[in-house]
Design a protein around this motif. Structure first.
Motif, PDB file in Angstrom:
ATOM      1  N   GLY A  72       0.807  -1.209   0.000  1.00  0.00           N
ATOM      2  CA  GLY A  72       0.000   0.000   0.000  1.00  0.00           C
ATOM      3  C   GLY A  72       0.840   1.259   0.000  1.00  0.00           C
ATOM      4  O   GLY A  72       0.338   2.351  -0.279  1.00  0.00           O
ATOM      5  N   LEU A  73       2.114   1.118   0.345  1.00  0.00           N
ATOM      6  CA  LEU A  73       3.029   2.267   0.369  1.00  0.00           C
ATOM      7  C   LEU A  73       3.902   2.332  -0.873  1.00  0.00           C
ATOM      8  O   LEU A  73       4.329   3.401  -1.290  1.00  0.00           O
ATOM      9  CB  LEU A  73       3.917   2.185   1.617  1.00  0.00           C
ATOM     10  N   THR A  74       4.211   1.187  -1.443  1.00  0.00           N
ATOM     11  CA  THR A  74       5.018   1.131  -2.661  1.00  0.00           C
ATOM     12  C   THR A  74       4.712  -0.162  -3.408  1.00  0.00           C
ATOM     13  O   THR A  74       4.463  -1.194  -2.778  1.00  0.00           O
ATOM     14  CB  THR A  74       6.518   1.201  -2.342  1.00  0.00           C
ATOM     15  N   GLN A  75       4.706  -0.091  -4.716  1.00  0.00           N
ATOM     16  CA  GLN A  75       4.506  -1.301  -5.529  1.00  0.00           C
ATOM     17  C   GLN A  75       5.817  -1.796  -6.136  1.00  0.00           C
ATOM     18  O   GLN A  75       5.820  -2.681  -6.985  1.00  0.00           O
ATOM     19  CB  GLN A  75       3.490  -1.031  -6.644  1.00  0.00           C
ATOM     20  N   ASP A  76       6.924  -1.238  -5.687  1.00  0.00           N
ATOM     21  CA  ASP A  76       8.237  -1.631  -6.199  1.00  0.00           C
ATOM     22  C   ASP A  76       8.729  -2.856  -5.434  1.00  0.00           C
ATOM     23  O   ASP A  76       9.001  -2.763  -4.230  1.00  0.00           O
ATOM     24  CB  ASP A  76       9.227  -0.476  -6.034  1.00  0.00           C
ATOM     25  N   PRO A  77       8.849  -4.033  -6.085  1.00  0.00           N
ATOM     26  CA  PRO A  77       9.283  -5.253  -5.383  1.00  0.00           C
ATOM     27  C   PRO A  77      10.632  -5.106  -4.692  1.00  0.00           C
ATOM     28  O   PRO A  77      10.858  -5.686  -3.628  1.00  0.00           O
ATOM     29  CB  PRO A  77       9.345  -6.310  -6.493  1.00  0.00           C
ATOM     30  N   TYR A  78      11.543  -4.331  -5.305  1.00  0.00           N
ATOM     31  CA  TYR A  78      12.875  -4.151  -4.721  1.00  0.00           C
ATOM     32  C   TYR A  78      12.783  -3.436  -3.382  1.00  0.00           C
ATOM     33  O   TYR A  78      13.411  -3.844  -2.394  1.00  0.00           O
ATOM     34  CB  TYR A  78      13.751  -3.364  -5.691  1.00  0.00           C
ATOM     35  N   ILE A  79      11.983  -2.369  -3.314  1.00  0.00           N
ATOM     36  CA  ILE A  79      11.825  -1.628  -2.067  1.00  0.00           C
ATOM     37  C   ILE A  79      11.069  -2.458  -1.042  1.00  0.00           C
ATOM     38  O   ILE A  79      11.403  -2.467   0.149  1.00  0.00           O
ATOM     39  CB  ILE A  79      11.109  -0.289  -2.329  1.00  0.00           C
ATOM     40  N   VAL A  80      10.041  -3.171  -1.494  1.00  0.00           N
ATOM     41  CA  VAL A  80       9.275  -4.033  -0.577  1.00  0.00           C
ATOM     42  C   VAL A  80      10.188  -5.076   0.059  1.00  0.00           C
ATOM     43  O   VAL A  80      10.152  -5.296   1.274  1.00  0.00           O
ATOM     44  CB  VAL A  80       8.119  -4.725  -1.331  1.00  0.00           C
ATOM     45  N   PHE A  81      11.035  -5.714  -0.761  1.00  0.00           N
ATOM     46  CA  PHE A  81      11.916  -6.763  -0.242  1.00  0.00           C
ATOM     47  C   PHE A  81      12.961  -6.202   0.714  1.00  0.00           C
ATOM     48  O   PHE A  81      13.182  -6.744   1.803  1.00  0.00           O
ATOM     49  CB  PHE A  81      12.608  -7.490  -1.396  1.00  0.00           C
ATOM     50  N   THR A  82      13.626  -5.129   0.325  1.00  0.00           N
ATOM     51  CA  THR A  82      14.698  -4.591   1.173  1.00  0.00           C
ATOM     52  C   THR A  82      14.143  -4.021   2.484  1.00  0.00           C
ATOM     53  O   THR A  82      14.764  -4.171   3.536  1.00  0.00           O
ATOM     54  CB  THR A  82      15.492  -3.499   0.425  1.00  0.00           C
ATOM     55  N   ALA A  83      12.977  -3.375   2.437  1.00  0.00           N
ATOM     56  CA  ALA A  83      12.371  -2.855   3.666  1.00  0.00           C
ATOM     57  C   ALA A  83      12.033  -4.004   4.618  1.00  0.00           C
ATOM     58  O   ALA A  83      12.268  -3.917   5.828  1.00  0.00           O
ATOM     59  CB  ALA A  83      11.116  -2.051   3.342  1.00  0.00           C
ATOM     60  N   ASN A  84      11.482  -5.090   4.071  1.00  0.00           N
ATOM     61  CA  ASN A  84      11.188  -6.266   4.892  1.00  0.00           C
ATOM     62  C   ASN A  84      12.463  -6.894   5.447  1.00  0.00           C
ATOM     63  O   ASN A  84      12.512  -7.297   6.609  1.00  0.00           O
ATOM     64  CB  ASN A  84      10.427  -7.311   4.069  1.00  0.00           C
ATOM     65  N   ALA A  85      13.488  -6.967   4.611  1.00  0.00           N
ATOM     66  CA  ALA A  85      14.746  -7.594   5.029  1.00  0.00           C
ATOM     67  C   ALA A  85      15.377  -6.839   6.193  1.00  0.00           C
ATOM     68  O   ALA A  85      15.753  -7.440   7.212  1.00  0.00           O
ATOM     69  CB  ALA A  85      15.721  -7.666   3.849  1.00  0.00           C
ATOM     70  N   PHE A  86      15.485  -5.534   6.090  1.00  0.00           N
ATOM     71  CA  PHE A  86      16.105  -4.748   7.160  1.00  0.00           C
ATOM     72  C   PHE A  86      15.247  -4.767   8.430  1.00  0.00           C
ATOM     73  O   PHE A  86      15.781  -4.773   9.542  1.00  0.00           O
ATOM     74  CB  PHE A  86      16.343  -3.318   6.697  1.00  0.00           C
ATOM     75  N   ALA A  87      13.923  -4.781   8.269  1.00  0.00           N
ATOM     76  CA  ALA A  87      13.054  -4.831   9.446  1.00  0.00           C
ATOM     77  C   ALA A  87      13.177  -6.170  10.165  1.00  0.00           C
ATOM     78  O   ALA A  87      13.215  -6.223  11.397  1.00  0.00           O
ATOM     79  CB  ALA A  87      11.603  -4.587   9.028  1.00  0.00           C
ATOM     80  N   LEU A  88      13.263  -7.263   9.397  1.00  0.00           N
ATOM     81  CA  LEU A  88      13.336  -8.592  10.007  1.00  0.00           C
ATOM     82  C   LEU A  88      14.699  -8.891  10.601  1.00  0.00           C
ATOM     83  O   LEU A  88      14.800  -9.503  11.667  1.00  0.00           O
ATOM     84  CB  LEU A  88      12.998  -9.662   8.958  1.00  0.00           C
ATOM     85  N   MET A  89      15.768  -8.452   9.927  1.00  0.00           N
ATOM     86  CA  MET A  89      17.103  -8.825  10.367  1.00  0.00           C
ATOM     87  C   MET A  89      17.490  -8.176  11.695  1.00  0.00           C
ATOM     88  O   MET A  89      18.355  -8.680  12.394  1.00  0.00           O
ATOM     89  CB  MET A  89      18.136  -8.497   9.286  1.00  0.00           C
ATOM     90  N   GLY A  90      16.848  -7.081  12.042  1.00  0.00           N
ATOM     91  CA  GLY A  90      17.120  -6.487  13.342  1.00  0.00           C
ATOM     92  C   GLY A  90      16.151  -6.942  14.411  1.00  0.00           C
ATOM     93  O   GLY A  90      16.215  -6.477  15.556  1.00  0.00           O
ATOM     94  N   LEU A  91      15.279  -7.895  14.049  1.00  0.00           N
ATOM     95  CA  LEU A  91      14.239  -8.325  14.976  1.00  0.00           C
ATOM     96  C   LEU A  91      14.818  -9.104  16.162  1.00  0.00           C
ATOM     97  O   LEU A  91      14.324  -9.003  17.278  1.00  0.00           O
ATOM     98  CB  LEU A  91      13.218  -9.185  14.223  1.00  0.00           C
ATOM     99  N   ARG A  92      15.865  -9.875  15.907  1.00  0.00           N
ATOM    100  CA  ARG A  92      16.449 -10.699  16.973  1.00  0.00           C
ATOM    101  C   ARG A  92      16.981  -9.818  18.103  1.00  0.00           C
ATOM    102  O   ARG A  92      16.715 -10.077  19.287  1.00  0.00           O
ATOM    103  CB  ARG A  92      17.579 -11.554  16.391  1.00  0.00           C
ATOM    104  N   GLN A  93      17.725  -8.774  17.757  1.00  0.00           N
ATOM    105  CA  GLN A  93      18.264  -7.894  18.781  1.00  0.00           C
ATOM    106  C   GLN A  93      17.155  -7.106  19.470  1.00  0.00           C
ATOM    107  O   GLN A  93      17.219  -6.852  20.671  1.00  0.00           O
ATOM    108  CB  GLN A  93      19.278  -6.933  18.158  1.00  0.00           C
TER     109      GLN A  93
END
Length: 333
Positions: free
Chosen positions: A220-241
């Motif tokens: 709903g914020l962006t339809q760009d798969p590259y931005i969707v993937f990288t935003a998810n990746a950075f959000a998830l990878m810091g989840l453990r800490q």
């Protein structure tokens, strides 16, 4: 954005390298301190900021704004997911020194599953623009459901294993105790899973349910798969800490569900407006700067009101029990 295959490969390799460094540093099982968790949380947030800055310099303000809006939204939704992670850890009685390993592998499973969801979502949206209506309606319904759950006095105090996970346990068998960080052992001549592998699968597969609202939200914020993937990746990878940093503060965020419901409802309305616009209806569309401002404002207000409400509850409890300590002292004497 016109993203070449070379950039995709470099991005995936770069993220894999960051994960490998994270795994190497935390390879030895140990109890994670608040200081360690705080440092690494700051590192992941800084890396996300640098990536967004790179988008701004090389692709412009619009892609950078979409990335930051998506990252903040996914990060806030992931905080809500930590409640479930706490329940899973309690359900399987994971020793504290092994929890970071469980979260690391679980998050990796979640990242792979989300990549599949993102690819499927991007393909569907590219072919059928009316799917925006479905995504918008689903987010509005999810927002309403979050409000109802927040207002309900009933609380889920125990994690329930999914049918898929129970089927896997029956198929392969599970050892009766943890064996360090081993995932498989031989027991009575049969190769069986350890509880370590089971809890990793529980964390990773549970994210499928989380992705049902987070993936439509970021589309709903962006339809760009590259931005969707990288935003998810950075959000998830810091989840453990983040789990170790705010684990003790989760119960204080009593208004988090209300804040997330407002964000999801807002994005749902944004999706519906976008779908109407794509259908040729002249309606106003919500810009990314406005979206980013609303998301940040809602999260700030939610955090402040949650802390104030928790402080008020604590003060009220102390007033109701003012002389308990003194009474106990008189009895002891």
């Amino acid at each position: 954005m016109d993203v070449s295959m070379t950039l995709w490969v470099l991005t995936v390799v770069g993220l894999a390298a960051l994960i490998a460094v994270d795994f190497f540093i935390g390879r030895k099982p140990h109890d994670v301190s608040v200081k360690e968790a705080g440092i690494w949380t700051a590192v992941w947030v800084a890396l996300a900021g640098l990536f967004g800055l790179g988008l701004f310099l090389f692709a412009g303000g619009a892609p950078a704004g979409e990335f930051f809006a998506g990252f903040i939204t996914e990060k806030s939704l992931s905080v809500d997911n930590l409640f479930v992670f706490v329940l899973i850890m309690a359900k399987f009685a994971v020793p504290s020194r092994y929890q970071q390993r469980v979260l690391l592998v679980g998050v990796l499973i979640a990242l792979v599953l989300r990549a599949v969801f993102i690819a499927a979502g991007a393909a569907i949206l590219a072919s059928f623009s009316w799917v925006f209506y479905l995504f918008g309606a689903f987010l509005i319904w999810t927002a309403w459901k979050l409000v109802m759950e927040a207002r309900s006095e009933a609380e889920d105090e125990e994690y329930e294993e999914s049918k898929l996970l129970r089927a896997v346990e029956r198929r392969f068998g599970v050892a009766d105790r943890y064996h360090g960080t081993k995932l498989w052992i031989r027991q009575n001549g049969k190769r069986v899973m350890t509880p370590m592998l089971v809890v990793m699968l529980a964390i990773g597969t549970t994210d499928i349910l989380f992705a049902l609202d987070s993936i439509p939200a970021i589309f709903g914020l962006t339809q760009d798969p590259y931005i969707v993937f990288t935003a998810n990746a950075f959000a998830l990878m810091g989840l453990r800490q983040l789990y170790f940093l705010i684990g003790g503060l989760l119960k204080k965020l009593v208004h988090l569900s209300y804040g997330l419901s407002v964000i999801l409802g807002f994005i749902g309305v944004k999706l519906v407006l976008h779908a109407l616009h794509e259908s040729g209806v002249h309606v106003p569309e919500i810009s990314i700067p406005v979206s980013l401002g609303v998301i940040c404002a809602v999260l700030a207000v939610t955090t402040i009101t949650s802390l104030l409400a928790t402080r008020k509850q604590t003060a009220a409890k102390e007033v109701r029990e003012p002389g308990e300590g003194a009474t106990k002292d008189r009895v002891d004497v």
